[in-house]
Design a protein around this motif. Structure first.
Motif, short mmCIF file in Angstrom:
data_model
loop_
_atom_site.label_atom_id
_atom_site.label_comp_id
_atom_site.label_asym_id
_atom_site.label_seq_id
_atom_site.Cartn_x
_atom_site.Cartn_y
_atom_site.Cartn_z
N GLY A 62 0.79 -1.22 0.00
CA GLY A 62 0.00 0.00 0.00
C GLY A 62 0.82 1.28 0.00
N LEU A 63 2.14 1.16 -0.20
CA LEU A 63 3.00 2.34 -0.15
C LEU A 63 3.26 2.94 -1.53
N LYS A 64 3.85 4.11 -1.55
CA LYS A 64 4.27 4.78 -2.78
C LYS A 64 5.44 5.70 -2.44
N CYS A 120 -8.23 8.98 9.51
CA CYS A 120 -7.49 8.53 8.33
C CYS A 120 -7.99 7.14 7.93
N PRO A 121 -9.24 7.03 7.46
CA PRO A 121 -9.83 5.72 7.18
C PRO A 121 -9.20 5.04 5.97
N LEU A 122 -9.32 3.72 5.93
CA LEU A 122 -8.86 2.97 4.77
C LEU A 122 -9.69 3.35 3.54
N ILE A 123 -9.05 3.33 2.38
CA ILE A 123 -9.74 3.60 1.12
C ILE A 123 -10.54 2.36 0.73
N GLU A 124 -11.86 2.46 0.78
CA GLU A 124 -12.72 1.30 0.59
C GLU A 124 -13.16 1.08 -0.84
N SER A 125 -12.98 2.08 -1.73
CA SER A 125 -13.38 1.91 -3.12
C SER A 125 -12.40 2.67 -3.99
N MET A 136 -4.41 11.33 -2.79
CA MET A 136 -4.54 10.26 -3.77
C MET A 136 -4.47 10.84 -5.18
N GLU A 137 -3.52 10.33 -6.01
CA GLU A 137 -3.26 10.92 -7.31
C GLU A 137 -3.99 10.22 -8.45
N GLN A 138 -4.35 8.95 -8.28
CA GLN A 138 -4.99 8.18 -9.34
C GLN A 138 -6.31 7.63 -8.82
N PRO A 139 -7.40 8.39 -8.91
CA PRO A 139 -8.67 7.99 -8.29
C PRO A 139 -9.29 6.73 -8.86
N ASN A 140 -8.90 6.30 -10.06
CA ASN A 140 -9.54 5.13 -10.65
C ASN A 140 -8.73 3.85 -10.48
N SER A 328 3.37 11.14 5.15
CA SER A 328 1.98 10.71 5.03
C SER A 328 1.55 10.53 3.58
N LYS A 329 2.14 11.29 2.63
CA LYS A 329 1.77 11.15 1.23
C LYS A 329 2.02 9.75 0.71
N ASP A 330 3.02 9.07 1.25
CA ASP A 330 3.39 7.74 0.78
C ASP A 330 2.42 6.66 1.23
N PHE A 331 1.43 7.04 2.06
CA PHE A 331 0.41 6.08 2.51
C PHE A 331 -0.92 6.30 1.82
N SER A 332 -0.96 7.20 0.82
CA SER A 332 -2.23 7.61 0.25
C SER A 332 -2.87 6.55 -0.64
#
Length: 411
Positions: A62-64, A120-125, A136-140, A328-332
């Protein structure tokens, strides 16, 4: 292991990979020993290399950014795609090994989990919450929760497996795995896993309980003291090999429908040889440590032990290049990060509980003589009356489930 589904070769345990994983595990054991030897009363210690490796892959997926690059270097992987591929194969292997259908007294279960602060909830979708701007840079792109956490690491499925078939006593003991205070409000992000193993000794390698404590025996500690301890003994044949400065003994567990587990004991020749042994194993691993021959002993004595140990995994790994993971950006890819949150705090702990007696082993995780030696006889001796290292290993995959050292079995 079926190479079409969950081949461990594609997960990093190809030829030569087992030595690397073993060396990394021994390096962690050496770091824990260096901490304990500074204490007034050094404790027995244990860790689960497999459990740590699993959590690190779950995190890396999940990192970047720079944090991902550091983690890839630490895990010796080329890309995030390689991390995902290894993770899928790893979980397929563990899914097969943890199948307890048809087992009696042998149990292997695991659970993965992630806790995050409500802010800071998990991204569910795949679609971010537009009302709360994030990094988040790539929403799709596929979401971490849907496509990675649930499909690869399967936390809900693993929790069902963890509690299925365990007695109430065993379920209650699992509650003690999490270190006290590990989930506190000041933490933004928490990764956890639990691993439970119960194995009975193979019927041809059992210990006679009537012979335990048949006479008084002592264990000699690194500080020169001696303590009374309960020692197990047997007249059976065991797999064994002597190296330059230490001996290796293997005791197999009852065969499982899936997997073949054994416990290894690494015993230094010298009472004070454990530090040199850990240095040797972490720096110059050899696969022939596990190439043993069946022998009959003149004397075989192994102390019973029962202890727990917890430690800060990140602090232990830091000397080996473990990334700080503060941006924090690296966890987005994993969680929604609110504006104005420049730094992120992460914690990773492990607690191991292990018990070894005449019947077998139960383990779980969420780390000078008073008398002269007699002349060596033609028959082999294995008398573990001074500090030694142990390991629980699955033979087919090479996975190291638990590793540790007994410095004083009376603790």
């Amino acid at each position: 292991m079926d190479k079409k589904k969950g081949s461990w070769e594609s997960s990093g345990c190809e030829k030569g990979g087992i030595s690397r994983l073993f060396a990394n595990s021994a390096h962690m054991a050496k770091e824990l020993f260096s901490v304990e030897e500074k204490n007034d009363r050094p404790r027995n210690f244990a860790l689960s290399p497999l459990s740590i490796d699993l959590v690190l892959h779950m995190l890396a997926a999940g990192l970047k950014g720079n944090t991902l690059e550091q983690m890839l270097k630490f895990l010796e992987s080329e890309s995030r795609d390689e991390i995902l591929s290894k993770s899928r194969n790893m979980m397929d292997v563990l899914d097969t090994l943890s199948s307890n259908e048809g087992e009696n007294d042998n149990v292997l279960c695991m659970v993965n989990g992630i806790w995050v602060d409500e802010h800071c909830p998990l991204i569910e979708s795949s679609q971010p919450d537009e009302s709360e701007p994030s990094y988040m840079e790539q929403p799709n792109e596929p979401s971490y929760m849907d496509q990675i956490l649930i499909k690869i690491f399967k936390p809900l499925e693993w929790w069902t497996k963890l509690t299925h078939g365990l007695t109430m006593h065993q379920k209650d003991s699992l509650k003690t795995l999490f270190p006290t205070g590990c989930l506190i409000k000041s933490q933004d992000f928490f990764l956890a896993n639990a691993l439970y193993f119960k194995g009975m000794w193979d019927s041809e390698h059992i210990f006679d309980e009537a012979l335990t404590d048949s006479d008084e025996r002592y264990f000699y500690t690194l500080d020169g003291e001696k303590v009374s301890a309960s020692f197990m003994t047997s007249v059976q044949k065991y797999h064994y090999r002597s190296f330059d400065t230490f001996k290796v003994l293997k005791i197999p567990y009852q065969k499982r429908v899936h997997g073949k587990f054994s416990m290894y004991f690494f015993l230094p020749d010298s009472q004070y040889g454990l530090p040199n042994l850990l240095e040797e194993l972490s720096g110059h691993p050899q696969e022939d440590y596990f190439d043993l021959e069946e022998v009959k002993f003149e004397e075989l004595w192994i102390p019973k032990f029962d202890f727990s140990y917890n430690f800060d995994v990140a602090a232990t790994l830091k000397k080996n290049g473990f990334p700080s993971m503060e941006d924090s950006k690296d966890f987005s890819k994993m969680v929604k990060i609110r504006r104005g949150v420049p730094n992120f705090s992460t914690n990773m702990f492990q607690k191991v509980v292990i018990k070894v007696d005449e019947k077998g082993t139960e383990a779980a995780t969420v780390t000078d003589f008073d008398f002269p030696r007699s002349a060596r006889s033609k028959l082999m001796n294995f008398v573990a009356d001074h500090p030694f290292m142990f390991m629980i290993k699955e033979e087919n995959s090479g996975l190291i489930f638990f590793m540790g050292s007994v410095l004083n079995p009376s603790l």
